[in-house]
Motif scaffolding. Structure first.
Motif, PDB file in Angstrom:
ATOM      1  N   ILE A 190       0.844  -1.200   0.000  1.00  0.00           N
ATOM      2  CA  ILE A 190       0.000   0.000   0.000  1.00  0.00           C
ATOM      3  C   ILE A 190       0.879   1.250   0.000  1.00  0.00           C
ATOM      4  O   ILE A 190       1.812   1.374   0.791  1.00  0.00           O
ATOM      5  N   LEU A 191       0.566   2.155  -0.914  1.00  0.00           N
ATOM      6  CA  LEU A 191       1.139   3.497  -0.890  1.00  0.00           C
ATOM      7  C   LEU A 191       0.046   4.427  -0.388  1.00  0.00           C
ATOM      8  O   LEU A 191      -0.972   4.610  -1.050  1.00  0.00           O
ATOM      9  N   SER A 192       0.251   4.986   0.798  1.00  0.00           N
ATOM     10  CA  SER A 192      -0.711   5.922   1.392  1.00  0.00           C
ATOM     11  C   SER A 192      -0.220   7.338   1.160  1.00  0.00           C
ATOM     12  O   SER A 192       0.963   7.633   1.352  1.00  0.00           O
ATOM     13  N   ALA A 193      -1.124   8.213   0.743  1.00  0.00           N
ATOM     14  CA  ALA A 193      -0.765   9.614   0.496  1.00  0.00           C
ATOM     15  C   ALA A 193      -1.756  10.507   1.219  1.00  0.00           C
ATOM     16  O   ALA A 193      -2.961  10.435   0.979  1.00  0.00           O
ATOM     17  N   ASN A 241       1.654  -2.574  -9.571  1.00  0.00           N
ATOM     18  CA  ASN A 241       1.780  -3.605  -8.539  1.00  0.00           C
ATOM     19  C   ASN A 241       1.498  -3.086  -7.133  1.00  0.00           C
ATOM     20  O   ASN A 241       1.755  -3.784  -6.147  1.00  0.00           O
ATOM     21  N   VAL A 242       0.954  -1.877  -7.064  1.00  0.00           N
ATOM     22  CA  VAL A 242       0.734  -1.232  -5.765  1.00  0.00           C
ATOM     23  C   VAL A 242      -0.676  -0.653  -5.718  1.00  0.00           C
ATOM     24  O   VAL A 242      -1.154  -0.087  -6.705  1.00  0.00           O
ATOM     25  N   LYS A 243      -1.347  -0.797  -4.585  1.00  0.00           N
ATOM     26  CA  LYS A 243      -2.606  -0.085  -4.354  1.00  0.00           C
ATOM     27  C   LYS A 243      -2.290   1.228  -3.653  1.00  0.00           C
ATOM     28  O   LYS A 243      -1.563   1.256  -2.661  1.00  0.00           O
ATOM     29  N   MET A 244      -2.833   2.309  -4.176  1.00  0.00           N
ATOM     30  CA  MET A 244      -2.597   3.625  -3.594  1.00  0.00           C
ATOM     31  C   MET A 244      -3.886   4.154  -2.985  1.00  0.00           C
ATOM     32  O   MET A 244      -4.943   4.135  -3.631  1.00  0.00           O
ATOM     33  N   TYR A 245      -3.803   4.609  -1.728  1.00  0.00           N
ATOM     34  CA  TYR A 245      -4.958   5.160  -1.028  1.00  0.00           C
ATOM     35  C   TYR A 245      -4.708   6.624  -0.699  1.00  0.00           C
ATOM     36  O   TYR A 245      -3.627   6.989  -0.224  1.00  0.00           O
ATOM     37  N   LEU A 246      -5.722   7.452  -0.969  1.00  0.00           N
ATOM     38  CA  LEU A 246      -5.608   8.899  -0.825  1.00  0.00           C
ATOM     39  C   LEU A 246      -6.378   9.377   0.397  1.00  0.00           C
ATOM     40  O   LEU A 246      -7.502   8.933   0.655  1.00  0.00           O
ATOM     41  N   TYR A 247      -5.764  10.316   1.127  1.00  0.00           N
ATOM     42  CA  TYR A 247      -6.375  10.869   2.326  1.00  0.00           C
ATOM     43  C   TYR A 247      -6.173  12.379   2.358  1.00  0.00           C
ATOM     44  O   TYR A 247      -5.340  12.926   1.639  1.00  0.00           O
ATOM     45  N   GLY A 248      -6.917  13.039   3.221  1.00  0.00           N
ATOM     46  CA  GLY A 248      -6.696  14.467   3.436  1.00  0.00           C
ATOM     47  C   GLY A 248      -7.407  15.357   2.434  1.00  0.00           C
ATOM     48  O   GLY A 248      -8.516  15.063   1.983  1.00  0.00           O
ATOM     49  N   GLU A 249      -6.735  16.432   2.050  1.00  0.00           N
ATOM     50  CA  GLU A 249      -7.352  17.498   1.253  1.00  0.00           C
ATOM     51  C   GLU A 249      -7.235  17.205  -0.242  1.00  0.00           C
ATOM     52  O   GLU A 249      -6.454  17.819  -0.963  1.00  0.00           O
ATOM     53  N   THR A 258      -6.828  13.794 -11.051  1.00  0.00           N
ATOM     54  CA  THR A 258      -6.907  13.518 -12.488  1.00  0.00           C
ATOM     55  C   THR A 258      -5.550  13.126 -13.047  1.00  0.00           C
ATOM     56  O   THR A 258      -5.424  12.177 -13.838  1.00  0.00           O
ATOM     57  N   GLU A 259      -4.513  13.849 -12.640  1.00  0.00           N
ATOM     58  CA  GLU A 259      -3.169  13.563 -13.139  1.00  0.00           C
ATOM     59  C   GLU A 259      -2.653  12.226 -12.602  1.00  0.00           C
ATOM     60  O   GLU A 259      -2.066  11.434 -13.344  1.00  0.00           O
ATOM     61  N   LEU A 260      -2.871  11.962 -11.327  1.00  0.00           N
ATOM     62  CA  LEU A 260      -2.424  10.691 -10.747  1.00  0.00           C
ATOM     63  C   LEU A 260      -3.109   9.506 -11.414  1.00  0.00           C
ATOM     64  O   LEU A 260      -2.484   8.464 -11.641  1.00  0.00           O
ATOM     65  N   ALA A 261      -4.383   9.669 -11.747  1.00  0.00           N
ATOM     66  CA  ALA A 261      -5.139   8.574 -12.347  1.00  0.00           C
ATOM     67  C   ALA A 261      -4.588   8.174 -13.714  1.00  0.00           C
ATOM     68  O   ALA A 261      -4.820   7.046 -14.178  1.00  0.00           O
ATOM     69  N   ARG A 262      -3.836   9.055 -14.344  1.00  0.00           N
ATOM     70  CA  ARG A 262      -3.231   8.725 -15.642  1.00  0.00           C
ATOM     71  C   ARG A 262      -2.105   7.705 -15.487  1.00  0.00           C
ATOM     72  O   ARG A 262      -1.808   6.966 -16.431  1.00  0.00           O
ATOM     73  N   PHE A 263      -1.477   7.671 -14.324  1.00  0.00           N
ATOM     74  CA  PHE A 263      -0.276   6.861 -14.146  1.00  0.00           C
ATOM     75  C   PHE A 263      -0.406   5.774 -13.072  1.00  0.00           C
ATOM     76  O   PHE A 263       0.376   4.830 -13.062  1.00  0.00           O
ATOM     77  N   ILE A 264      -1.361   5.941 -12.167  1.00  0.00           N
ATOM     78  CA  ILE A 264      -1.547   4.975 -11.078  1.00  0.00           C
ATOM     79  C   ILE A 264      -2.836   4.210 -11.337  1.00  0.00           C
ATOM     80  O   ILE A 264      -3.935   4.750 -11.148  1.00  0.00           O
ATOM     81  N   LEU A 267      -5.966   3.363  -7.961  1.00  0.00           N
ATOM     82  CA  LEU A 267      -6.069   4.588  -7.172  1.00  0.00           C
ATOM     83  C   LEU A 267      -7.396   4.574  -6.417  1.00  0.00           C
ATOM     84  O   LEU A 267      -8.465   4.399  -7.015  1.00  0.00           O
ATOM     85  N   ASN A 268      -7.334   4.756  -5.098  1.00  0.00           N
ATOM     86  CA  ASN A 268      -8.528   4.656  -4.265  1.00  0.00           C
ATOM     87  C   ASN A 268      -8.542   5.756  -3.213  1.00  0.00           C
ATOM     88  O   ASN A 268      -7.487   6.213  -2.760  1.00  0.00           O
ATOM     89  N   PHE A 269      -9.740   6.151  -2.811  1.00  0.00           N
ATOM     90  CA  PHE A 269      -9.875   7.020  -1.650  1.00  0.00           C
ATOM     91  C   PHE A 269     -10.011   6.148  -0.410  1.00  0.00           C
ATOM     92  O   PHE A 269     -10.785   5.182  -0.391  1.00  0.00           O
TER      93      PHE A 269
END
Length: 302
Positions: A190-193, A241-249, A258-264, A267-269
């Motif tokens: 997991i990549l948490s941002a 090969n990684v699930k990315m979860y987004l938090y915060g603002e 939108t930009e992240l979705a082009r490359f990841i 991508l999940n909230f």
């Protein structure tokens, strides 16, 4: 017009989720958790016996406040609030979000060298007006060494003189939440941002173990995407090969998303921590937004 008068007119929570039956007598049953930085002040009250979040407020400033201006704002909020300044809380935790922090493995940590660890990270000595603190994070067997403006810590300890305040850097509850995410989402990597205005904290974990944690400043969506892809490359992982979860603002309509979705591709909230219970009103706010604050409630007491 006096500074306090100017600030007082501006003070209204931007978000409030309230159990209206909550009152000052309930504070003795609850942990008060506070998140503070130069743009935001947030707090929530969690009842310890059933882990229900009964109250949350978020105060944001449209403009940068210096340390003194922010302190005046905090004082005004506390004075006018019906129970925030109560001296009967069961426990109090404060997560500060400053640029000066570093994780030091417990076997290498020496309290007397705390300022030197930050010197290595910052490339300069700690400012005289800042206080160096440290917090042990059992999940990674490391000490999170950080600074807090001395006037903030002194005011908080003066506001709650009969209670021990647990201070930590915001990255500590973010780490706590990121590691718990492996069980909640059943994901191996997991990549948490966690997003703020102009900053993002990235945490990469695998199998419930933290491999990377850092806070970056960025100026646009393209720079942010480069930072994330570069981090993954340095860790020898491909985005697919990684699930990315987004938090915060951040929202689904933001340029950064939108930009992240082009490359990841994955991508999940993220969602509110599963270890807490929530009133029905929490359905009205995005589940990913208060990840740091809510995980501050779950930090083990030292």
């Amino acid at each position: 017009m006096a500074l306090t008068e100017t600030i007082a007119k501006e003070i209204q929570p931007t978000v409030k989720v309230a159990d209206e039956s909550f009152g000052i007598n309930d504070t003795q049953l609850c942990t008060l958790s506070i998140e503070i930085d130069e743009l935001r002040f947030r707090f929530c009250a969690v009842q310890d016996d059933n882990r229900q979040c009964r109250w949350l407020e978020d105060y944001a400033s449209d403009t940068f406040l210096n340390k003194g201006e922010l302190l005046e704002k905090l004082k005004q909020i506390t004075v006018e609030h019906p129970f925030l300044g109560a001296d009967s809380w069961k426990s109090i935790s404060v997560a500060v979000n400053t640029n000066a922090f570093t994780l030091v493995p417990a076997p290498l940590f020496r309290k007397e060298y705390a300022a030197e660890y930050l010197h290595l990270v910052l490339g300069r000595t700690v400012q005289p007006e800042d206080r160096v603190m440290h917090h042990y994070l059992a999940q990674v067997d490391a000490y999170n060494v950080f600074t807090i403006p001395s006037e903030w810590s002194e005011w908080l300890m003066g506001q709650y003189p009969f209670q021990t305040i647990e201070f930590c850097h915001l990255t500590s509850p973010l780490i706590t939440g990121a590691l718990a995410s492996h069980k909640e989402y059943n994901e191996p990597r997991i990549l948490s941002a966690c997003f703020e205005e102009e900053y993002v904290t990235l945490l990469f974990s695998e199998g419930g173990k933290l491999l990377f944690c850092n806070r970056f400043r960025y100026s646009n969506a393209q720079e942010l995407t480069y930072l994330i892809l570069f981090t993954l490359n340095q860790l020898n992982y491909q985005p697919e090969n990684v699930k990315m979860y987004l938090y915060g603002e951040i929202t689904p309509y933001a340029d950064t998303y939108t930009e992240l979705a082009r490359f990841i591709p994955h991508l999940n909230f993220g969602q509110n921590p599963g270890a807490l219970r929530y009133t029905a009103d929490f359905e009205d706010i995005p589940g990913h937004r208060y990840f740091g604050l809510l995980n501050t409630c779950l930090m083990p007491r030292q």
